[in-house]
Design a protein around this motif. Structure first.
Motif, PDB file in Angstrom:
ATOM      1  N   ASN A  58     -17.103  34.017  83.347  1.00 35.37           N
ATOM      2  CA  ASN A  58     -18.430  34.565  83.051  1.00 35.37           C
ATOM      3  C   ASN A  58     -18.804  34.426  81.580  1.00 35.37           C
ATOM      4  OD1 ASN A  58     -18.479  35.382  85.724  1.00 35.37           O
ATOM      5  ND2 ASN A  58     -17.732  37.436  85.267  1.00 35.37           N
ATOM      6  N   VAL A  59     -17.940  33.800  80.778  1.00 32.76           N
ATOM      7  CA  VAL A  59     -18.176  33.644  79.346  1.00 32.76           C
ATOM      8  C   VAL A  59     -18.088  32.177  78.980  1.00 32.76           C
ATOM      9  CG1 VAL A  59     -17.467  34.334  77.025  1.00 32.76           C
ATOM     10  CG2 VAL A  59     -17.151  35.921  78.941  1.00 32.76           C
ATOM     11  N   VAL A  60     -19.052  31.686  78.231  1.00 33.06           N
ATOM     12  CA  VAL A  60     -19.061  30.313  77.733  1.00 33.06           C
ATOM     13  C   VAL A  60     -19.125  30.355  76.217  1.00 33.06           C
ATOM     14  CG1 VAL A  60     -20.296  28.115  77.665  1.00 33.06           C
ATOM     15  CG2 VAL A  60     -20.176  29.405  79.797  1.00 33.06           C
ATOM     16  N   ILE A  61     -18.196  29.659  75.563  1.00 33.25           N
ATOM     17  CA  ILE A  61     -18.186  29.556  74.101  1.00 33.25           C
ATOM     18  C   ILE A  61     -18.887  28.260  73.727  1.00 33.25           C
ATOM     19  CG2 ILE A  61     -16.756  29.454  72.033  1.00 33.25           C
ATOM     20  CD1 ILE A  61     -14.566  30.863  73.579  1.00 33.25           C
ATOM     21  N   CYS A  62     -19.990  28.389  73.022  1.00 26.25           N
ATOM     22  CA  CYS A  62     -20.827  27.246  72.650  1.00 26.25           C
ATOM     23  C   CYS A  62     -20.752  27.042  71.135  1.00 26.25           C
ATOM     24  CB  CYS A  62     -22.266  27.489  73.104  1.00 26.25           C
ATOM     25  SG  CYS A  62     -23.417  26.193  72.619  1.00 26.25           S
ATOM     26  N   ALA A  65     -27.583  14.443  70.275  1.00 26.76           N
ATOM     27  CA  ALA A  65     -26.464  15.383  70.247  1.00 26.76           C
ATOM     28  C   ALA A  65     -25.377  14.894  71.184  1.00 26.76           C
ATOM     29  CB  ALA A  65     -26.919  16.784  70.636  1.00 26.76           C
ATOM     30  N   HIS A  66     -24.144  15.196  70.799  1.00 24.33           N
ATOM     31  CA  HIS A  66     -22.979  14.857  71.613  1.00 24.33           C
ATOM     32  C   HIS A  66     -22.401  16.156  72.171  1.00 24.33           C
ATOM     33  CE1 HIS A  66     -23.153  10.918  69.576  1.00 24.33           C
ATOM     34  NE2 HIS A  66     -23.362  11.634  68.475  1.00 24.33           N
ATOM     35  N   VAL A  67     -22.306  16.263  73.475  1.00 21.67           N
ATOM     36  CA  VAL A  67     -21.867  17.498  74.132  1.00 21.67           C
ATOM     37  C   VAL A  67     -20.516  17.253  74.786  1.00 21.67           C
ATOM     38  CG1 VAL A  67     -22.414  19.227  75.873  1.00 21.67           C
ATOM     39  CG2 VAL A  67     -24.254  18.211  74.514  1.00 21.67           C
ATOM     40  N   TYR A  68     -19.537  18.067  74.404  1.00 16.96           N
ATOM     41  CA  TYR A  68     -18.186  17.995  74.957  1.00 16.96           C
ATOM     42  C   TYR A  68     -17.904  19.308  75.694  1.00 16.96           C
ATOM     43  CZ  TYR A  68     -17.784  14.404  71.299  1.00 16.96           C
ATOM     44  OH  TYR A  68     -17.986  13.316  70.479  1.00 16.96           O
ATOM     45  N   GLU A  69     -17.336  19.217  76.893  1.00 15.97           N
ATOM     46  CA  GLU A  69     -17.039  20.401  77.695  1.00 15.97           C
ATOM     47  C   GLU A  69     -15.605  20.349  78.202  1.00 15.97           C
ATOM     48  OE1 GLU A  69     -20.483  21.704  80.382  1.00 15.97           O
ATOM     49  OE2 GLU A  69     -20.851  19.548  80.082  1.00 15.97           O
ATOM     50  N   LEU A  70     -14.893  21.454  78.007  1.00 13.73           N
ATOM     51  CA  LEU A  70     -13.523  21.560  78.495  1.00 13.73           C
ATOM     52  C   LEU A  70     -13.163  23.036  78.617  1.00 13.73           C
ATOM     53  CD1 LEU A  70     -10.815  19.878  79.075  1.00 13.73           C
ATOM     54  CD2 LEU A  70     -10.140  20.652  76.795  1.00 13.73           C
ATOM     55  N   THR A  71     -12.362  23.363  79.605  1.00  6.48           N
ATOM     56  CA  THR A  71     -11.787  24.699  79.701  1.00  6.48           C
ATOM     57  C   THR A  71     -10.390  24.639  79.108  1.00  6.48           C
ATOM     58  OG1 THR A  71     -13.046  25.188  81.691  1.00  6.48           O
ATOM     59  CG2 THR A  71     -11.147  26.576  81.245  1.00  6.48           C
ATOM     60  N   THR A  72     -10.237  25.205  77.935  1.00  6.83           N
ATOM     61  CA  THR A  72      -8.962  25.144  77.230  1.00  6.83           C
ATOM     62  C   THR A  72      -8.124  26.371  77.543  1.00  6.83           C
ATOM     63  OG1 THR A  72      -7.915  24.867  75.060  1.00  6.83           O
ATOM     64  CG2 THR A  72      -9.852  26.269  75.165  1.00  6.83           C
ATOM     65  N   GLN A  73      -6.816  26.210  77.423  1.00  8.70           N
ATOM     66  CA  GLN A  73      -5.878  27.299  77.691  1.00  8.70           C
ATOM     67  C   GLN A  73      -4.955  27.506  76.501  1.00  8.70           C
ATOM     68  OE1 GLN A  73      -4.514  27.306  82.067  1.00  8.70           O
ATOM     69  NE2 GLN A  73      -5.079  25.170  81.711  1.00  8.70           N
ATOM     70  N   LEU A  74      -5.502  27.327  75.320  1.00  8.68           N
ATOM     71  CA  LEU A  74      -4.758  27.525  74.078  1.00  8.68           C
ATOM     72  C   LEU A  74      -5.411  28.616  73.262  1.00  8.68           C
ATOM     73  CD1 LEU A  74      -4.173  23.810  72.993  1.00  8.68           C
ATOM     74  CD2 LEU A  74      -2.566  25.320  74.164  1.00  8.68           C
ATOM     75  N   ARG A  75      -4.644  29.277  72.441  1.00 11.19           N
ATOM     76  CA  ARG A  75      -5.183  30.249  71.499  1.00 11.19           C
ATOM     77  C   ARG A  75      -4.905  29.781  70.078  1.00 11.19           C
ATOM     78  NH1 ARG A  75      -1.479  34.419  69.787  1.00 11.19           N
ATOM     79  NH2 ARG A  75       0.640  34.029  70.537  1.00 11.19           N
ATOM     80  N   LEU A  91     -17.996  24.653  75.124  1.00 14.76           N
ATOM     81  CA  LEU A  91     -19.069  23.673  75.078  1.00 14.76           C
ATOM     82  C   LEU A  91     -19.297  23.368  73.596  1.00 14.76           C
ATOM     83  CD1 LEU A  91     -22.452  23.843  77.011  1.00 14.76           C
ATOM     84  CD2 LEU A  91     -22.340  23.091  74.651  1.00 14.76           C
ATOM     85  N   PHE A  92     -18.953  22.163  73.186  1.00 10.22           N
ATOM     86  CA  PHE A  92     -19.094  21.771  71.781  1.00 10.22           C
ATOM     87  C   PHE A  92     -20.236  20.773  71.661  1.00 10.22           C
ATOM     88  CE2 PHE A  92     -17.413  18.875  68.255  1.00 10.22           C
ATOM     89  CZ  PHE A  92     -18.074  19.599  67.279  1.00 10.22           C
TER      90      PHE A  92
END
Length: 831
Positions: free
Chosen positions: A206-210, A249-259, A280-281
């Motif tokens: 439910n959270v997206v980091i942009c 713009a260049h849009v990169y999307e990934l679900t990362t599992q690192l901190r 979402l970068f």
């Protein structure tokens, strides 16, 4: 949601046989790695998504989703190969891609070194092992119309976005970016530990980091390396042009599992204790200022994700662990709340920042702003935020009405049409403009609030040149933003606020007018206070007989330093550290002189009060000093102390007040002069060259497929090398400094407009000083001196008393609200 299978847990790999010798364990690992590579080599997907055993995977043969090009995950070298080099040495064939609705979107494998750290599917492509890249060729307002899409909406069923966290970047280094990411990831982990919808286990969906980078040529190399280690960015897959259309713009999307971790100034990534987070970068091709970054977040990505709230951070701002929940809870409890801002605390660094007077003074200023200014504004329902403050908006409140008018329309129209002098300066304070458009929205009654329980630590300037440059932008943006708010206050009556709320907002506007009038004459008022305190202090000392020449010499020195400051502000850049440090040192000395004279005046007053007849001082003169000088100053400090105790953080009152007082002449004389002398310079993040290296293009081939050009003959090996290069770069503490050129040259009419601002400001303050000195020359009695000082100090004290009263009322209401939240808030789940 079902429990995540063991094979998908972080760090899980099939264990070796018990008590097996080292060669057998190595053989078992090699067999597992080989099987994984074989699985990945045969995987292709058509772009559909579904959910399986608590983890989301990409599936095949879903006709409702468009087909996206796919790149095999691993070559037999164990790297992310796109194609294998032909054995006969022939050139690499050009790949063909079917453009989706004319848009270039591909899914690329993440480096194998990253895959080994996190759980992922070994039989199909998913959001953890594929980075989705989209080359956007349109304006942010056309993002939806051009049929671009984002990953969270492509799942079956589509994911619902509760919070969109927007992090705006310019050229911040890896440490600053890591602070923000560390805080945001800790907040998402906190949300997963809570019970009650929409939070709990699996709520990371439910959270997206942009992240929005303001210019490909501007982004810091070490920050780019950090994003590479997280898997959010890959070098070499971006495109410059798609069928003749330039990429915006260049849009990169990934679900990362690192901190992210920071140890001894070195940024590291780790999978231990990490939870999945959707990234979402957006890397803009050109540097177009922060308001344009807001457009990408709200007009492009927000329209696709449709989040409940949007939270904006500047890179370098680190939220505390529960900040996101506190901000969200404020919206949840108050349906008319359109925006909430968080507490801003100064990041003092690993060592005590109190040794740096600039840091310590800002620490006092930020804390005073948190306990007095912002609670006062929140009580009325309209905030005046500093730039860089963490602000959350209700996305629904920002939308335009049926005829296309609303906060987004007004805000972004100003961004596109900054032709006027005032509009260009107002754009330096974009948060204030958006807040005003929100409070005056037609037929709505949104209010703006401040949440004291949501705290963030912000990165502030620690050198003189950085401090002056930042405050120039802030002061000019706030000044012209205030003029816009005051001249358009009538728009509040087009809203549907209750008449009592409209009267409160109107009275707040009147208060702001009084504050700005007082600030307008601060240059002359400070000189008069300096002169009066100096003369009052030496009346009963050994310098009484020669006090006149001494006062004249000090006054001429003050005027001379002010003249040098004026010359510096007109003809020099704050980057010239030596001359700037000299001026700041001179103003430090003047501040120490005033503080010393005030201490001497206190000693003289105490002595005269105890023995008035023996020293020739009347009781009436002592009372005039007390009520006209000491009483307003004492009331101001008393208000500060009470508010600090009420907020629960009183330590700044005694730890940073001396540094704050010493910096007052610098703020009023140097910073104000530099800001007004440079109102023609409206640059903010647009300095220097904006040219980056050219990227490959996508051209139309003989068929309907787009033909992509790749610079590398062995993308598999290049992918692993780039990842290793990023890892090695972050291991070193050295910072890569991006070179920039001089400021952008402004038009002549902006310089003329600067003259129209400077002339009345300098003239009015000069007339005030001339009139005051003329009367002081005619009579230098205690009554005359204290009368002038009393007018100046009591005006400031009355403004502070009004603001402090409102802040105390806010804290009383806030404590009651905390009791309600405690009763209604769900309990934590045990991890």
């Amino acid at each position: 949601m079902d429990e995540m299978p063991a094979i998908l847990r972080p760090g899980f790999y099939p264990p070796p046989r018990p008590r097996a010798p080292e060669p057998d364990r190595q053989l078992h690992h090699d067999h597992h790695l080989k099987q994984t590579q074989q699985d990945y080599e045969s995987v292709y997907y058509d772009g559909g998504y579904d959910t399986y055993n608590g983890i989301d995977h990409l599936t095949t043969n879903v006709p409702t989703q468009p087909k996206a090009p796919h790149i095999p995950l691993l070559s037999k070298r164990g790297a992310g190969a796109i194609w294998s080099q032909p054995q006969d040495g022939s050139p690499l064939p050009q790949p063909e891609y079917n453009l989706i609705n004319g848009n270039y979107t591909i899914d690329c494998p993440v480096p194998y070194r990253l895959l080994r750290q996190v759980p992922h599917s070994t039989t199909r492509a998913d959001e953890f092992n594929h980075l989705r890249y989209t080359a956007v060729t349109c304006d942010p307002s056309d993002f939806v119309g051009e049929q671009y899409n984002l990953r969270p909406t492509m799942f079956n069923p589509p994911r619902s976005t509760e919070i969109m966290v927007v992090i705006t970047m310019y050229n911040e280094d890896d440490v600053l970016l890591a602070r923000t990411l560390r805080g945001v990831l800790a907040n998402i982990s906190d949300l997963t530990s809570r019970a009650g919808s929409p939070w709990g286990k699996g709520c990371w969906k439910n959270v997206v980091i942009c992240l929005i980078g303001d210019g490909r040529a501007k982004i810091d190399l070490r920050s780019r390396a950090l994003l590479t280690l997280l898997g959010v960015y890959q070098e070499g897959i971006a495109r410059q042009n798609i069928e003749g259309r330039d990429v915006a713009a260049h849009v990169y999307e990934l679900t990362t599992q690192l901190r992210v971790q920071i140890k001894n100034g070195v940024v590291k990534t780790s999978s231990a204790g990490a939870i999945p987070c959707q990234f979402l970068f957006c890397l803009k091709e050109k540097n177009q200022k922060i308001t344009n970054s807001y457009r990408w977040a709200l007009q492009a990505f927000g329209q696709v994700l449709n989040p409940k709230i949007c939270v904006f951070f500047d890179a370098g701002t680190e939220p505390t662990k529960t900040s996101l929940y506190s901000l969200w809870k404020n919206f949840d409890l108050n349906p008319t709340c359109g925006s909430v801002s968080a507490v801003a605390e100064v990041f003092m660094g690993p060592k005590s920042g109190l040794r740096n007077p600039i840091l310590a003074a800002q620490n006092f200023e930020y804390n005073l702003w948190n306990v007095m200014d912002r609670p006062f504004d929140s009580l009325f329902g309209f905030r005046f935020d500093m730039p860089g403050t963490t602000i959350a908006y209700r996305f629904l409140a920002l939308q335009n009405d049926k005829v296309g008018r609303g906060p987004l329309d007004t805000f972004f129209t100003d961004e596109r049409n900054q032709d006027g002098f005032s509009a260009k300066n107002k754009a330096l304070h974009n948060e204030r403009s958006l807040s005003f458009d929100l409070i005056t929205k037609r037929n709505c009654h949104w209010t703006l609030h401040y949440e004291h329980s949501a705290s963030t630590r912000v990165d502030v300037p620690n050198t003189a040149s950085e401090y002056v440059r930042q405050r120039r932008r802030w002061l000019n943006g706030a000044f012209f933003g205030s003029i816009h708010d005051i001249t358009h206050i009538h728009l509040i009556f087009q809203s549907s606020h209750h008449i009592s709320r409209k009267l409160l907002l109107f009275s707040q506007c009147v208060y702001q007018i009084c504050t700005h009038v007082y600030s307008w004459f601060s240059l002359g008022n400070l000189f008069l206070i300096f002169r009066i305190i100096l003369e009052l202090a030496i009346r009963k000392t050994f310098l009484a007989n020669i006090g006149g020449p001494y006062i004249d010499v000090m006054s001429l020195a003050y005027a001379g330093i002010l003249f040098l400051t004026f010359v510096f502000a007109l003809g020099h850049r704050p980057g010239q550290e030596n001359f700037l440090s000299f001026l700041i040192t001179m103003w430090y000395i003047m501040a120490v002189v005033v503080i010393g004279c005030f201490g001497l005046l206190t000693v003289n007053l105490t002595r005269d009060w105890m023995m008035p007849h023996q020293l020739g001082t009347t009781v009436q003169e002592c009372e005039q000093l007390v009520w006209r000088v000491f009483a307003p100053l004492g009331s101001v400090y008393g208000c500060w102390s009470i508010l600090a105790l009420t907020s629960g953080s009183p330590e700044f009152i005694w730890s940073s007040i001396v540094q704050y007082l010493i910096l007052i002449p610098t703020n009023i004389n140097l910073v104000n002069l530099y800001a007004f002398c440079n109102t023609h310079d409206v640059s903010w993040g647009v300095k220097g060259s904006d040219k980056a290296e050219l990227l490959p293009t996508v051209r139309l081939g003989n068929s309907s497929y787009g033909v992509a050009e790749f610079p590398s003959d062995d993308p598999a090996e290049a992918l692993e090398q780039l990842y290793e290069k990023a890892a090695q770069l972050l291991k070193r503490k050295e910072k890569v400094i991006n070179s920039t050129n001089s400021f952008t040259e402004m038009e002549d009419y902006l310089r003329n407009a600067r003259t129209l601002i400077m002339a009345p400001w300098v003239l009015s303050n000069g007339l005030l000083v001339f009139w005051a000195l003329h009367h002081l020359g005619q009579s230098s009695s205690v009554d005359t001196l204290t009368s002038f000082a009393g007018y100046i100090l009591w005006c400031y004290a009355i403004l502070t008393l009004i603001k402090s009263t409102g802040a105390i009322i806010y804290f009383i209401n806030h404590r009651r609200g905390d009791d309600i939240k405690t009763k209604e808030a769900p309990k934590y789940k045990s991890n």
